[in-house]
Write a protein that holds these residues in place. Structure first.
Motif, PDB file in Angstrom:
ATOM      1  N   THR A  77      51.293 -77.846  70.672  1.00 50.83           N
ATOM      2  CA  THR A  77      50.310 -77.245  71.574  1.00 50.83           C
ATOM      3  C   THR A  77      49.755 -75.901  71.138  1.00 50.83           C
ATOM      4  OG1 THR A  77      51.986 -76.082  72.854  1.00 50.83           O
ATOM      5  CG2 THR A  77      51.450 -78.341  73.553  1.00 50.83           C
ATOM      6  N   GLY A  78      50.394 -75.265  70.155  1.00 47.88           N
ATOM      7  CA  GLY A  78      49.996 -73.911  69.785  1.00 47.88           C
ATOM      8  C   GLY A  78      50.539 -72.861  70.733  1.00 47.88           C
ATOM      9  N   ALA A  79      51.520 -73.235  71.560  1.00 47.55           N
ATOM     10  CA  ALA A  79      52.086 -72.298  72.534  1.00 47.55           C
ATOM     11  C   ALA A  79      52.674 -71.079  71.832  1.00 47.55           C
ATOM     12  CB  ALA A  79      53.171 -72.985  73.367  1.00 47.55           C
ATOM     13  N   ARG A  80      52.480 -69.929  72.477  1.00 41.94           N
ATOM     14  CA  ARG A  80      53.038 -68.668  71.970  1.00 41.94           C
ATOM     15  C   ARG A  80      54.267 -68.309  72.796  1.00 41.94           C
ATOM     16  NH1 ARG A  80      47.578 -65.379  72.239  1.00 41.94           N
ATOM     17  NH2 ARG A  80      47.357 -66.775  73.991  1.00 41.94           N
ATOM     18  N   THR A  81      55.226 -67.691  72.128  1.00 42.29           N
ATOM     19  CA  THR A  81      56.508 -67.378  72.752  1.00 42.29           C
ATOM     20  C   THR A  81      56.670 -65.877  72.942  1.00 42.29           C
ATOM     21  OG1 THR A  81      57.452 -69.253  71.589  1.00 42.29           O
ATOM     22  CG2 THR A  81      59.001 -67.679  72.531  1.00 42.29           C
ATOM     23  N   SER A  82      57.209 -65.501  74.091  1.00 42.74           N
ATOM     24  CA  SER A  82      57.627 -64.118  74.301  1.00 42.74           C
ATOM     25  C   SER A  82      59.000 -64.158  74.955  1.00 42.74           C
ATOM     26  CB  SER A  82      56.629 -63.356  75.174  1.00 42.74           C
ATOM     27  OG  SER A  82      56.495 -63.973  76.440  1.00 42.74           O
ATOM     28  N   THR A  90      59.301 -67.174  77.629  1.00 46.01           N
ATOM     29  CA  THR A  90      58.085 -67.656  78.262  1.00 46.01           C
ATOM     30  C   THR A  90      57.213 -68.214  77.156  1.00 46.01           C
ATOM     31  OG1 THR A  90      58.158 -66.088  80.099  1.00 46.01           O
ATOM     32  CG2 THR A  90      55.991 -66.974  79.519  1.00 46.01           C
ATOM     33  N   LEU A  91      56.717 -69.423  77.336  1.00 46.81           N
ATOM     34  CA  LEU A  91      55.795 -70.038  76.381  1.00 46.81           C
ATOM     35  C   LEU A  91      54.465 -70.248  77.078  1.00 46.81           C
ATOM     36  CD1 LEU A  91      58.773 -71.099  75.460  1.00 46.81           C
ATOM     37  CD2 LEU A  91      57.371 -72.406  73.882  1.00 46.81           C
ATOM     38  N   SER A  92      53.398 -69.755  76.445  1.00 45.84           N
ATOM     39  CA  SER A  92      52.074 -69.804  77.058  1.00 45.84           C
ATOM     40  C   SER A  92      51.060 -70.409  76.103  1.00 45.84           C
ATOM     41  CB  SER A  92      51.610 -68.398  77.431  1.00 45.84           C
ATOM     42  OG  SER A  92      52.539 -67.786  78.286  1.00 45.84           O
ATOM     43  N   LEU A  93      50.039 -71.038  76.680  1.00 49.69           N
ATOM     44  CA  LEU A  93      48.908 -71.511  75.897  1.00 49.69           C
ATOM     45  C   LEU A  93      48.050 -70.314  75.509  1.00 49.69           C
ATOM     46  CD1 LEU A  93      47.975 -74.682  77.970  1.00 49.69           C
ATOM     47  CD2 LEU A  93      49.192 -74.580  75.788  1.00 49.69           C
ATOM     48  N   LEU A 123      46.330 -78.154  83.189  1.00 50.35           N
ATOM     49  CA  LEU A 123      47.557 -77.466  83.600  1.00 50.35           C
ATOM     50  C   LEU A 123      47.238 -76.816  84.933  1.00 50.35           C
ATOM     51  CD1 LEU A 123      50.440 -76.546  82.798  1.00 50.35           C
ATOM     52  CD2 LEU A 123      49.388 -74.555  81.734  1.00 50.35           C
ATOM     53  N   ASP A 124      47.983 -77.171  85.961  1.00 48.91           N
ATOM     54  CA  ASP A 124      47.713 -76.695  87.319  1.00 48.91           C
ATOM     55  C   ASP A 124      46.287 -77.006  87.758  1.00 48.91           C
ATOM     56  OD1 ASP A 124      50.263 -75.733  87.771  1.00 48.91           O
ATOM     57  OD2 ASP A 124      49.786 -73.723  87.036  1.00 48.91           O
ATOM     58  N   GLY A 125      45.792 -78.189  87.394  1.00 54.13           N
ATOM     59  CA  GLY A 125      44.478 -78.633  87.823  1.00 54.13           C
ATOM     60  C   GLY A 125      43.304 -78.060  87.058  1.00 54.13           C
ATOM     61  N   GLU A 126      43.549 -77.170  86.131  1.00 51.68           N
ATOM     62  CA  GLU A 126      42.492 -76.552  85.334  1.00 51.68           C
ATOM     63  C   GLU A 126      42.592 -77.036  83.892  1.00 51.68           C
ATOM     64  OE1 GLU A 126      40.107 -74.426  86.492  1.00 51.68           O
ATOM     65  OE2 GLU A 126      40.922 -74.789  88.488  1.00 51.68           O
ATOM     66  N   PRO A 127      41.457 -77.111  83.190  1.00 47.43           N
ATOM     67  CA  PRO A 127      41.532 -77.518  81.780  1.00 47.43           C
ATOM     68  C   PRO A 127      42.485 -76.612  81.000  1.00 47.43           C
ATOM     69  CG  PRO A 127      39.254 -77.466  82.519  1.00 47.43           C
ATOM     70  CD  PRO A 127      40.087 -76.873  83.627  1.00 47.43           C
ATOM     71  N   ALA A 128      43.352 -77.239  80.218  1.00 49.06           N
ATOM     72  CA  ALA A 128      44.317 -76.491  79.404  1.00 49.06           C
ATOM     73  C   ALA A 128      43.644 -76.077  78.111  1.00 49.06           C
ATOM     74  CB  ALA A 128      45.542 -77.344  79.121  1.00 49.06           C
ATOM     75  N   ASP A 129      43.894 -74.853  77.708  1.00 51.08           N
ATOM     76  CA  ASP A 129      43.275 -74.309  76.503  1.00 51.08           C
ATOM     77  C   ASP A 129      44.204 -74.511  75.314  1.00 51.08           C
ATOM     78  OD1 ASP A 129      41.600 -73.009  74.766  1.00 51.08           O
ATOM     79  OD2 ASP A 129      42.120 -71.002  75.446  1.00 51.08           O
ATOM     80  N   VAL A 130      44.023 -75.643  74.617  1.00 53.52           N
ATOM     81  CA  VAL A 130      44.774 -75.851  73.385  1.00 53.52           C
ATOM     82  C   VAL A 130      43.976 -75.219  72.256  1.00 53.52           C
ATOM     83  CG1 VAL A 130      45.983 -77.893  74.185  1.00 53.52           C
ATOM     84  CG2 VAL A 130      43.775 -78.138  73.073  1.00 53.52           C
ATOM     85  N   PRO A 131      44.631 -74.814  71.194  1.00 51.74           N
ATOM     86  CA  PRO A 131      43.946 -74.054  70.139  1.00 51.74           C
ATOM     87  C   PRO A 131      42.727 -74.777  69.577  1.00 51.74           C
ATOM     88  CG  PRO A 131      46.297 -74.071  69.774  1.00 51.74           C
ATOM     89  CD  PRO A 131      46.030 -75.024  70.898  1.00 51.74           C
ATOM     90  N   GLN A 132      41.633 -74.052  69.464  1.00 55.00           N
ATOM     91  CA  GLN A 132      40.394 -74.623  68.943  1.00 55.00           C
ATOM     92  C   GLN A 132      40.371 -74.667  67.416  1.00 55.00           C
ATOM     93  OE1 GLN A 132      37.835 -75.819  70.776  1.00 55.00           O
ATOM     94  NE2 GLN A 132      38.975 -75.434  72.637  1.00 55.00           N
ATOM     95  N   ARG A 133      40.983 -73.711  66.778  1.00 55.34           N
ATOM     96  CA  ARG A 133      40.892 -73.609  65.319  1.00 55.34           C
ATOM     97  C   ARG A 133      42.261 -73.737  64.662  1.00 55.34           C
ATOM     98  NH1 ARG A 133      38.493 -69.112  67.132  1.00 55.34           N
ATOM     99  NH2 ARG A 133      36.330 -69.354  67.607  1.00 55.34           N
TER     100      ARG A 133
END
Length: 176
Positions: A77-82, A90-93, A123-133
Motif C-alpha cells: 500500500t505504500g503505508a508509512r510507519t511512525s 501507526t501506519l498511514s496512507l 477507507l472510512d467511506g472515502e477514496p483511499a490515497d494509494v501512492p501515485q508514483r
C-alpha cells in the motif's frame, strides 16, 4: 465481409478489455484482503508488545513479527510507519489516513463505482490515497492497469489501427 471482420475485431477487443478489468479487479480485491489481514495482525502485535513491555518484559519476538508484517503492508500500500511513545506503530496512507493506530486496524474496502463498475479502494467511506508514483507498491499498478492505462490502451490502439486499415481498404481498394 470486411465490416463483419471489423465488428468482430471490436467485439474481441471489448471482451479482452472486460477480461483485463475482471482479472485485475479480482487481484485488487485479493491484495486489499491481504492488506487488511496485515493491518489486523499489526494491531494485534501492537497490543501484545504494549502489554508485555508495560510489565517490564522483553517483546523482541513480537517486534520482529510486527516488522515483517509492517514491511509487507508497506509494499502493498505504500503505508508509512511512525512509532508511538508506548512502542506501538501507526501506519498511514500517503494522505495521512491511518491503516493502523496502536491496537486498532482500519479496513480498506473495495467498492464498484458507476458507470463502468470499476473497483475503487476506500477507507472510512472515502477514496483511499494509494501512492501515485510508486510502482513497487502493488495496489497502484492494479488500479492503473484496470483503469485504462497501459494494459488497456494498447489493445484499443491495435483495434483502432486495424479499423483504419480496414476502412481504407473499403473506401479506396485501388490504392492498396
Amino acid at each position: 465481409q470486411r465490416g463483419s471482420a471489423l465488428a468482430n475485431a471490436f467485439h474481441g477487443t471489448r471482451q479482452r478489455l472486460e477480461d483485463i478489468r475482471t482479472t485485475t479487479d479480482a487481484q485488487l480485491r485479493s491484495t486489499v484482503d491481504q492488506a487488511n489481514g496485515l493491518s489486523q495482525q499489526i494491531a494485534t502485535l501492537n497490543d501484545k508488545i504494549r502489554s508485555i513491555e508495560a510489565s517490564g518484559a522483553e517483546a523482541s519476538t513480537f517486534r520482529d513479527q510486527r516488522d515483517v508484517a509492517v514491511n509487507k503492508l508497506a509494499e502493498l500500500t505504500g503505508a508509512r510507519t511512525s512509532q508511538n511513545t508506548d512502542g506501538t506503530y501507526t501506519l498511514s496512507l500517503s494522505d495521512g489516513k491511518p491503516l493502523v493506530m496502536g491496537g486498532t486496524a482500519y479496513e480498506l474496502e473495495v467498492n464498484d463505482t458507476p458507470p463502468l463498475g470499476l473497483a475503487e479502494i476506500t477507507l472510512d467511506g472515502e477514496p483511499a490515497d494509494v501512492p501515485q508514483r510508486a510502482p513497487q507498491h502493488e495496489v497502484r499498478p492494479l488500479l492503473d492497469r484496470r483503469g485504462g492505462h497501459q494494459g488497456v490502451r494498447r489493445p484499443v490502439e491495435h483495434v483502432m489501427r486495424a479499423a483504419r486499415v480496414e476502412l481504407q481498404r473499403v473506401e479506396r481498394p485501388e490504392e492498396l
